[in-house]
Design an enzyme around this catalytic site. Structure first.
Site, short mmCIF file in Angstrom:
data_model
loop_
_atom_site.label_atom_id
_atom_site.label_comp_id
_atom_site.label_asym_id
_atom_site.label_seq_id
_atom_site.Cartn_x
_atom_site.Cartn_y
_atom_site.Cartn_z
N ASP A 1 -91.98 -46.89 -24.19
CA ASP A 1 -91.62 -46.17 -25.42
C ASP A 1 -90.23 -45.55 -25.35
OD1 ASP A 1 -94.09 -46.68 -26.60
OD2 ASP A 1 -95.00 -44.88 -25.76
N ASP B 1 -96.98 -44.58 -31.14
CA ASP B 1 -97.52 -45.51 -30.16
C ASP B 1 -99.04 -45.40 -30.26
OD1 ASP B 1 -97.71 -47.20 -27.87
OD2 ASP B 1 -98.07 -45.41 -26.66
N CYS C 1 -67.31 -12.54 -35.20
CA CYS C 1 -67.55 -13.25 -36.46
C CYS C 1 -67.50 -14.74 -36.19
CB CYS C 1 -66.52 -12.85 -37.51
SG CYS C 1 -64.85 -13.41 -37.13
N ASP D 1 -95.49 -41.99 -25.45
CA ASP D 1 -95.63 -41.37 -24.13
C ASP D 1 -95.42 -42.33 -22.97
OD1 ASP D 1 -97.92 -42.92 -24.42
OD2 ASP D 1 -99.17 -41.52 -23.28
N CYS E 1 -64.26 -16.08 -34.89
CA CYS E 1 -64.10 -15.92 -33.44
C CYS E 1 -64.75 -17.09 -32.70
CB CYS E 1 -64.74 -14.62 -32.97
SG CYS E 1 -64.05 -13.13 -33.69
#
Length: 729
Positions: free
Chosen positions: A619, A425, A15, A615, A18
């Site tokens: 960036d 970008d 559960c 990318d 736990c």
């Protein structure tokens, strides 16, 4: 001592309580900086400098032993299935006779006409005691010690409830004189059915949890178990764990590449659709990269291993998806706090229920009090609450991986749902990145061929789109630069054949003290200046085209009520022209890396939480600073590492899909949490008998066990719906 980052399976968790206790036990170990335990896949994630034996010892002391192999899931399913079947077989005769006799009185009379009640009572005792001692033993081995430690949990509730029903039945059967007249009753079937139903529910839960990890298993299945490696001049089939970097590997037609590498001999085409989404195979010749898991075409290739084991692209993807699946979303914090106090409160409610029934209940009050208290204990299982968030996260991140959306950080699932602005970008993200030199202005005293040759020679080691444009335009042999200094956001400086060459934006020339007043290019072109030995040798106008799907992506974001922006180091006029053609709301050009971060902060303050999609090397800072950074996998490695989400197929439309899946996931989690809480709020009062005086409602412990199991299965089933999520839903 180096920082440890490890994950392992945690057993015996049943559960959310736990999972919380296991997590706190790990966090208390000296040297642990972060500990997360995921109930849905029974996995612990730990970082820090604590030794492994200390971690496993802490878990064992808390009652949740750790295992480092991957067979735990299958072992758990097998054991639960066997226990559920055994409990069912032993309980079935008792259940049919006792409950069937209540439903069909004729069955009751016919049975007792043939069997002595004392003999049948003894059979019930033996069968149900066997259920408790064998398949149900786990409830007592775990639940009772935790109760005595003052840390009761789900197993404690089951242990107390079934022992109460069993003990009362034993007293009623073996020593009836200890009970008041009229209070004798046997509840053996209740104890057996409760254990059977809970074991059945846990078995079905374990099977469902196995389905949520299917995405990782699919990724792992892409990796072959062996490779043909050159040993003493001969290619020998070798287990994958014995392949090392710099080994020469032969890849035959139709085979999957085992590890990452570089082609050294042969020509072929590889199907890389698992990573790129591109259906057409990619040609491979000496010098080209090979990624493990991709499929070779008709040719035979010899390639040199450059990354093996955990360092391959495929392994890194698997690791990132696995880490994301173990994430603890902020939305789970409330449920965790409630669960921590839930079980002790339920024990109090059960005790109060028994007392009230004994004082105010109808005669005989003792059986009614026992029935109500046991029903409260059994129905109050917090499993559904604990499963509500992690099962949705696991399923969603797995589905995302199938779509080429890799959640490196699971928390991004929730942050994406809250996004108000998506900032892009420009070059290589909103545009194709295939820049071409459109116009050029060559200064007096310089030749165009000379300027292009020096510029291309300086750029030959870069994969930046600007570098590609100069390399494509140059028609002369490349020269070897003796020194290259890259300046992100500005350009680069190189020493070639005794010449100092600068290539970059006009601001780089200004910084170097070179006059740029004569630059006169069309506004839609990006100016790139080349200086030689301190003199402006030429200005080149570069441009590229928007991605074919860029306009559609911007329109889809607008339809979702999300603002869009461009943050670019490119010339402001160029950025403004692109923004106008695509319908972008806000455009900022001429930005250095630190300027992008500051501009993003302004967008966040104005509109709300902001995503950045990029990318390039420049960036990385803004990707890390955004509320959720989305990196295009075809970009620089540092950008990919800085992103919270990576689009492995390099499709811009996946940005919108990531947002859509995030919204679907959070909606799914809220549905799960509502069901889990509503179930307990609605049924605990019924189980306690609150409506008995007015309506005569009292819930059987057996029905409570069934309802508890169904609640968890509902949550799991609802989470698994995310496996069928498709873009556009």
């Amino acid at each position: 001592m180096s920082t440890l980052s490890i994950q392992f399976k945690v057993t015996r968790m049943t559960c959310a309580g736990c999972a919380g206790r296991a997590e706190r036990a790990l966090a208390a170990v000296p040297g642990v900086t972060e500990a997360r335990v995921n109930l849905a896949n029974h996995t612990a994630y730990v970082t820090g400098v604590a030794p492994l034996d200390a971690l496993t010892a802490a878990l064992a002391q808390a009652g949740y032993p750790a295992q480092l192999d991957d067979a735990v899931q299958n072992d758990e399913v097998t054991a639960l299935r066997a226990n559920a079947r055994l409990a069912g077989l032993l309980t079935l005769p008792v259940f049919v006779i006792e409950m069937g006799g209540h439903i069909f009185p004729s069955l009751h009379h016919a049975f007792y006409a043939q069997v002595e009640p004392q003999a049948w009572g003894l059979v019930q005792f033996l069968l149900i005691t066997a259920v408790m001692a064998v398949p149900g033993l786990q409830f007592y081995k775990i639940g009772l010690p935790m109760l005595f430690k003052g840390m009761p949990e789900m197993n404690s509730l089951v242990a107390i409830g079934t022992l109460a029903a069993w003990s009362y039945s034993c007293i009623s059967f073996f020593t009836p004189t200890l009970l008041p007249a009229g209070t004798h009753a046997l509840y053996f079937e209740a104890a057996g059915v409760i254990i059977t139903l809970i074991l059945l529910g846990r078995w079905l839960e374990a099977r469902a949890r196995g389905k949520t990890g299917s995405a990782i298993r699919k990724l792992l299945s892409l990796r072959p178990d062996t490779a043909f490696v050159q040993r003493l001049g001969t290619f020998v089939e070798t287990p994958l764990d014995q392949v090392t970097t710099d080994d020469l590997i032969r890849l035959k037609a139709g085979e999957r590449a085992s590890v990452d590498g570089i082609v050294v001999q042969g020509q072929s085409e590889l199907n890389e659709s698992m990573l790129t989404g591109e259906a057409l195979p990619a040609p491979k010749t000496p010098g080209d990269k090979i990624i493990g898991g991709t499929i070779n075409g008709d040719g035979v290739l010899i390639y040199r291993a450059t990354a093996v084991g955990k360092d391959t692209v495929l392994s890194r993807i698997v690791d990132q998806v696995s880490q994301a699946q173990g994430a603890r979303l902020p939305v789970q914090a409330l449920a965790d706090r409630i669960i921590r106090i839930f079980v002790p409160v339920i024990l109090g409610i059960a005790a109060l229920t028994a007392i009230v029934w004994l004082i105010f209940g109808p005669s005989p009050s003792l059986p009614h009090a026992l029935n109500a208290a046991v029903a409260v204990l059994v129905i109050a299982c917090p499993c559904a609450m604990g499963l509500a968030t992690p099962t949705s996260v696991i399923t969603a991140t797995g589905r995302a991986a199938e779509l080429g959306i890799l959640f490196r950080k699971g928390e991004a699932l929730q942050r994406l749902e809250e996004i108000k602005v998506v900032a892009f970008d420009k070059t290589g993200t909103l545009t194709t990145g295939n820049l071409q030199i459109q116009t050029c202005q060559i200064s007096q005293g310089f030749e165009k061929s000379q300027v292009l040759q020096l510029a291309a020679s300086a750029e030959q080691g870069s994969n930046h789109p600007i570098a590609t444009a100069f390399l494509d335009a140059n028609t002369h042999p490349l020269l070897d630069p003796s020194q290259i200094d890259n300046k992100p956001g500005f350009g680069l400086r190189a020493q070639i054949n005794g010449h100092e060459v600068l290539i970059g934006a006009p601001r780089m020339m200004v910084q170097a003290g070179i006059n740029t007043d004569a630059i006169n290019l069309p506004p839609a072109q990006t100016p790139v200046c080349v200086s030689i030995d301190g003199y402006l040798a030429g200005v080149f106008g570069l441009s590229d085209t928007p991605r074919p799907d860029a306009k559609a992506v911007i329109d889809r974001l607008r339809a979702l009520g999300i603002k869009t922006a461009i943050l670019s180091g490119d010339a402001p006029d160029v950025v403004a022209a692109l923004a106008s053609s695509l319908g972008v709301d806000v455009a900022h050009g001429g930005l250095l890396p630190e300027d992008k971060t500051q501009t993003l902060e302004t967008l966040r303050a104005t509109f709300g939480p902001t995503v950045f999609v990029g990318d390039g090397i420049n960036d990385a800072p803004v990707l890390a600073a955004s509320d959720a950074g989305i990196a295009m996998a075809a970009g620089a490695d540092i950008a990919v590492e800085a992103g919270d989400v990576v689009l492995s197929q390099n499709q811009l439309g996946r940005v919108v899909d990531a947002l859509g899946l995030s919204r679907a996931t959070l909606a799914n989690i809220r549905q799960n949490l509502f069901w889990a809480f509503a179930y307990n709020v609605a049924l605990i009062p019924i189980a306690a008998g609150l409506f008995y005086p007015a309506l005569g409602w009292q819930l059987s412990p057996m029905l409570g066990a069934a309802a508890m199991a169904l609640s968890s299965l509902f949550v799991l089933g609802n989470a698994l719906r995310l496996r069928r999520w498709h873009p556009g839903h």
